[in-house]
Design a protein around this motif. Structure first.
Motif, short mmCIF file in Angstrom:
data_model
loop_
_atom_site.label_atom_id
_atom_site.label_comp_id
_atom_site.label_asym_id
_atom_site.label_seq_id
_atom_site.Cartn_x
_atom_site.Cartn_y
_atom_site.Cartn_z
N GLN A 514 -21.21 -4.14 -3.70
CA GLN A 514 -21.98 -3.89 -4.92
C GLN A 514 -21.32 -3.29 -5.98
O GLN A 514 -21.00 -2.02 -5.97
CB GLN A 514 -23.17 -2.95 -4.46
N VAL A 515 -20.68 -4.03 -6.87
CA VAL A 515 -20.11 -3.47 -8.04
C VAL A 515 -20.88 -3.00 -9.03
O VAL A 515 -21.93 -3.77 -9.52
CB VAL A 515 -19.14 -4.62 -8.83
N THR A 516 -20.90 -1.77 -9.32
CA THR A 516 -21.70 -1.23 -10.35
C THR A 516 -21.01 -0.66 -11.56
O THR A 516 -21.78 -0.12 -12.54
CB THR A 516 -22.40 0.24 -9.57
N ASN A 517 -19.68 -0.58 -11.58
CA ASN A 517 -18.92 -0.08 -12.79
C ASN A 517 -18.25 -1.00 -13.26
O ASN A 517 -17.30 -0.61 -14.17
CB ASN A 517 -18.22 1.34 -12.23
N GLY A 518 -18.11 -2.26 -13.02
CA GLY A 518 -17.47 -3.17 -13.87
C GLY A 518 -16.14 -3.46 -13.57
O GLY A 518 -15.41 -4.26 -14.05
N GLN A 519 -15.57 -2.97 -12.22
CA GLN A 519 -14.30 -3.03 -11.64
C GLN A 519 -14.09 -2.94 -10.29
O GLN A 519 -15.23 -2.67 -9.57
CB GLN A 519 -13.53 -1.89 -12.54
N ILE A 520 -12.98 -3.35 -9.65
CA ILE A 520 -12.76 -3.11 -8.31
C ILE A 520 -11.17 -3.08 -8.11
O ILE A 520 -10.39 -3.89 -8.61
CB ILE A 520 -13.30 -4.51 -7.42
N GLN A 521 -10.82 -2.61 -6.95
CA GLN A 521 -9.43 -2.74 -6.53
C GLN A 521 -9.70 -3.21 -4.97
O GLN A 521 -10.43 -2.75 -4.36
CB GLN A 521 -8.60 -1.56 -6.28
N ILE A 522 -8.92 -4.21 -4.76
CA ILE A 522 -8.87 -4.98 -3.47
C ILE A 522 -7.51 -5.01 -3.10
O ILE A 522 -6.59 -5.03 -3.81
CB ILE A 522 -9.52 -6.48 -3.51
N GLY A 523 -7.22 -4.88 -1.60
CA GLY A 523 -5.89 -5.04 -1.45
C GLY A 523 -5.64 -5.12 0.26
O GLY A 523 -6.36 -5.03 0.89
N PHE A 524 -4.38 -4.93 0.55
CA PHE A 524 -3.99 -4.89 1.99
C PHE A 524 -3.11 -3.80 2.37
O PHE A 524 -2.12 -3.66 1.73
CB PHE A 524 -3.26 -6.38 2.44
N TYR A 525 -3.40 -3.16 3.48
CA TYR A 525 -2.68 -2.00 3.72
C TYR A 525 -2.22 -1.95 5.37
O TYR A 525 -2.76 -2.44 6.13
CB TYR A 525 -3.62 -0.59 3.67
N SER A 526 -0.81 -1.67 5.24
CA SER A 526 -0.01 -1.66 6.65
C SER A 526 0.36 -0.02 7.04
O SER A 526 1.10 0.22 6.12
CB SER A 526 0.98 -2.52 6.73
N ASN A 527 0.20 0.50 7.91
CA ASN A 527 0.88 1.61 8.52
C ASN A 527 1.48 1.13 9.66
O ASN A 527 0.69 1.18 10.76
CB ASN A 527 -0.25 2.90 8.65
N ALA A 528 2.89 0.77 9.85
CA ALA A 528 3.28 -0.20 10.97
C ALA A 528 4.48 0.26 11.51
O ALA A 528 5.23 1.18 10.79
CB ALA A 528 3.85 -1.38 9.98
N ASN A 529 4.82 0.13 12.73
CA ASN A 529 5.94 0.53 13.33
C ASN A 529 7.08 -0.64 13.22
O ASN A 529 6.61 -1.67 12.54
CB ASN A 529 5.63 0.48 14.95
N ALA A 530 8.29 -0.25 13.78
CA ALA A 530 9.26 -1.27 13.35
C ALA A 530 8.89 -2.70 13.93
O ALA A 530 8.46 -2.87 15.03
CB ALA A 530 10.62 -0.70 14.13
N ASN A 531 9.22 -3.77 13.00
CA ASN A 531 9.01 -5.06 13.27
C ASN A 531 7.59 -5.50 13.49
O ASN A 531 7.23 -6.83 13.71
CB ASN A 531 9.98 -5.62 14.56
N ASN A 532 6.52 -4.80 13.00
CA ASN A 532 5.21 -5.10 12.94
C ASN A 532 5.16 -6.01 11.73
O ASN A 532 5.88 -5.47 10.63
CB ASN A 532 4.27 -4.01 12.79
N TRP A 533 4.46 -6.96 11.58
CA TRP A 533 4.23 -7.77 10.30
C TRP A 533 2.78 -8.48 10.12
O TRP A 533 1.90 -8.58 11.18
CB TRP A 533 5.30 -8.97 10.43
N LEU A 534 2.55 -8.56 9.07
CA LEU A 534 1.44 -9.19 8.33
C LEU A 534 1.77 -10.59 7.52
O LEU A 534 2.72 -10.41 7.00
CB LEU A 534 0.45 -8.27 7.54
#
Length: 545
Positions: A514-534
């Motif tokens: 529900q956008v009420t302020n005319g903006q948005i940030q979308i994204g993808f977050y990784s807190n990863a160990n060695a060799n983890n991938w997306l």
């Protein structure tokens, strides 16, 4: 095609994602999406008493379908669907007269016609490709000539009735060939010479029926739409045989034919590999788990679970929206359209997959029934379902920049996206690579050492309202956290964890933002160990209301 017979032999895979009136686009304007319906059972349903309603008013089923956005019909054709005494085989008894009559009705409603040459007297599919009775004792040379002359005569007859099809499908679900045993492939048979010659004979017959300036597009059609190895094996061989065709047709039922990710990968790969348009020529999904004729259905609880959508009209609509998105996203506008298989097959007494004579012809001991009555677009009493509205919807506009990551090729700073990491050196975890689920590229998060990173996009100047965010992902698993998010839109940050899947692309989504302020940030977050991938691809943000 008798899916109720072959379904038991198919691998059930959980639904996640993995690869004048003539001319090349006759009934639809160039570039328009084809929404079609295979209505081959319609005449028989009506003969047996079936009636159709919209808003409580009785109407022609084709009027209802066309008024709700369907612009094509698909009609199967059998050579001689009768026994020696003239008794019909049923399942629509789709002889040439029936086919022409249905085509005339469709044309009168402004719909285009696709003709499905099954090259058989009754059902043809990967498990049954029986030669017509009259062709059984022909030599191979005679068979080729007969196929040519038959397809030429059919197109000539349809032209004479002003119902020349815009698209012709040569053979039906031909992964195991046609006209067994002369045109059989698979099961240890890898020589496509005779299959190629038989298909070419049929295609040549179609073309020889045309006059200067006339054109019919040719489809070659396989089942198991999510099986890329099947399609590359078969079409590599057919192309090598020089068979001339325009469109690759696929059957895709999400409870039988692989995941939707596998379908997406396959559509994108084969359209590029063979430089051809692609089209889903058969699909359907249940609107209920109830059984209209009480004699059993092929879609029940297992199919609903594997299919991944609720067996409701809303579930049907959600499935079709997702399927349309996959087809429309095939690069270079190669995704031509979708056909719903038998949306009007009501559970009226006698409108079964076959008659006793048809069952005897195929040596079929199965129960004579309608196993499809809960996958139609009408309820058991013929009332139009609310899911029909999906066919007249306009596809939403993706508001993100470079959501497919195709803009730059290989890069660590994809256009339109911002990047962040917990250390400067860990910014190297973020990159675009090949291959993507659509197009050539995808976003990747990966390092050989532990890292924390995010790739995100901020959109301003949005109209306030409700939005959805979707993406396709692969995920090695093992991260401390891996999720897609939406924040700074005027409400609490929303997150959805990214499912673990190393080979099958999976679709993730956040709805009701529900956008009420005319903006948005979308994204993808990784807190990863060695060799983890997306891997991330085809990210979309769109307004839903």
């Amino acid at each position: 095609m008798k899916k109720w017979l072959k379904a038991s032999g198919m691998l059930a895979v959980a639904v996640t994602l993995m690869f004048p009136s003539f001319g090349s686009r006759t009934a639809e304007a160039a570039g328009d999406f084809i929404w079609g319906a295979d209505v081959s059972m319609l005449h028989e349903v009506e003969q047996k008493g079936g009636k159709f309603y919209e808003g409580g008013v009785q109407k022609d089923a084709l009027q209802i379908l066309s008024a709700n956005g369907m612009n094509y019909v698909r009609l199967r054709l059998w050579v001689d669907p009768y026994d020696s005494q003239g008794n019909p085989y049923g399942g629509g008894t789709n002889d040439l007269a029936t086919t022409i009559a249905l085509a005339q009705r469709a044309k009168a409603k402004g719909m285009g016609v696709m003709l499905d040459f099954q090259l058989s007297d009754f059902w043809a599919d990967p498990g049954t490709q029986t030669k017509p009775k009259a062709w059984q004792n022909l030599t191979y040379t005679q068979l080729k000539t007969t196929v040519h002359d038959y397809t030429q005569s059919v197109i000539t007859a349809m032209k004479a009735q002003n119902v020349m099809p815009a698209i012709v499908q040569m053979g039906n679900e031909t992964s195991a060939g046609v006209l067994w045993d002369d045109g059989k492939v698979g099961g240890g048979i890898d020589d496509f010479t005779q299959l190629g010659e038989l298909l070419s004979a049929g295609i040549d017959g179609v073309n020889d029926a045309l006059s200067t300036g006339e054109d019919i597009e040719i489809i070659l059609h396989l089942d198991h739409g999510g099986d890329n190895s099947l399609y590359t094996w078969w079409f590599d061989s057919i192309v090598a045989e020089g068979v001339d065709f325009d469109i690759i047709g696929l059957s895709y039922y999400p409870f039988w034919h692989g995941t939707m990710g596998e379908l997406s990968y396959n559509l994108n790969d084969i359209s590029k590999r063979y430089d051809k348009d692609v089209m889903i020529v058969e699909t359907a999904y249940g609107f209920t788990l109830d059984d209209g004729d009480g004699l059993g259905n092929v879609f029940y609880t297992t199919e609903e679970s594997v299919g991944g959508y609720p067996a409701t009209p809303a579930g049907q609509a959600a499935y079709m929206r997702d399927l349309r998105e996959i087809v429309e996203d095939v690069p270079n506008d190669r995704g031509r359209g979708i056909f719903w298989w038998e949306p009007a097959w009501l559970p009226v007494t006698g409108a079964n997959w076959g008659t006793a004579e048809g069952a005897a012809y195929n040596s079929d001991t199965g129960l004579l029934s309608n196993p499809w009555d809960n996958q139609t677009l009408f309820d058991f009493n013929g009332n139009a379902l609310s899911s029909l509205s999906v066919f007249s919807e306009t596809s939403p506009t993706n508001l993100l920049t470079n959501g497919s990551f195709e803009a730059n090729g290989y890069t660590s700073t994809p256009t339109g996206w911002s990047v962040w990491a917990n250390t400067t050196s860990n910014l190297s975890a973020i990159k675009t690579e090949q291959p993507g689920v659509t197009g050539d590229y995808k976003l990747t998060h990966w390092l050989a050492t532990a890292y924390t990173a995010s790739t995100y996009q901020t959109k301003t100047g949005l109209a306030n309202g409700t939005y959805s965010l979707t993406a396709w992902v692969l995920n090695s698993g093992g991260q401390n956290a891996a999720y897609m998010y939406a924040k700074n839109y005027g409400g609490t940050e929303l997150q959805t964890s990214l499912p673990v899947s190393t080979s099958s692309w999976m679709k993730v989504r956040i709805d009701n933002i529900q956008v009420t302020n005319g903006q948005i940030q979308i994204g993808f977050y990784s807190n990863a160990n060695a060799n983890n991938w997306l891997n991330i691809d085809n990210v979309k943000l769109y307004k839903t209301n």
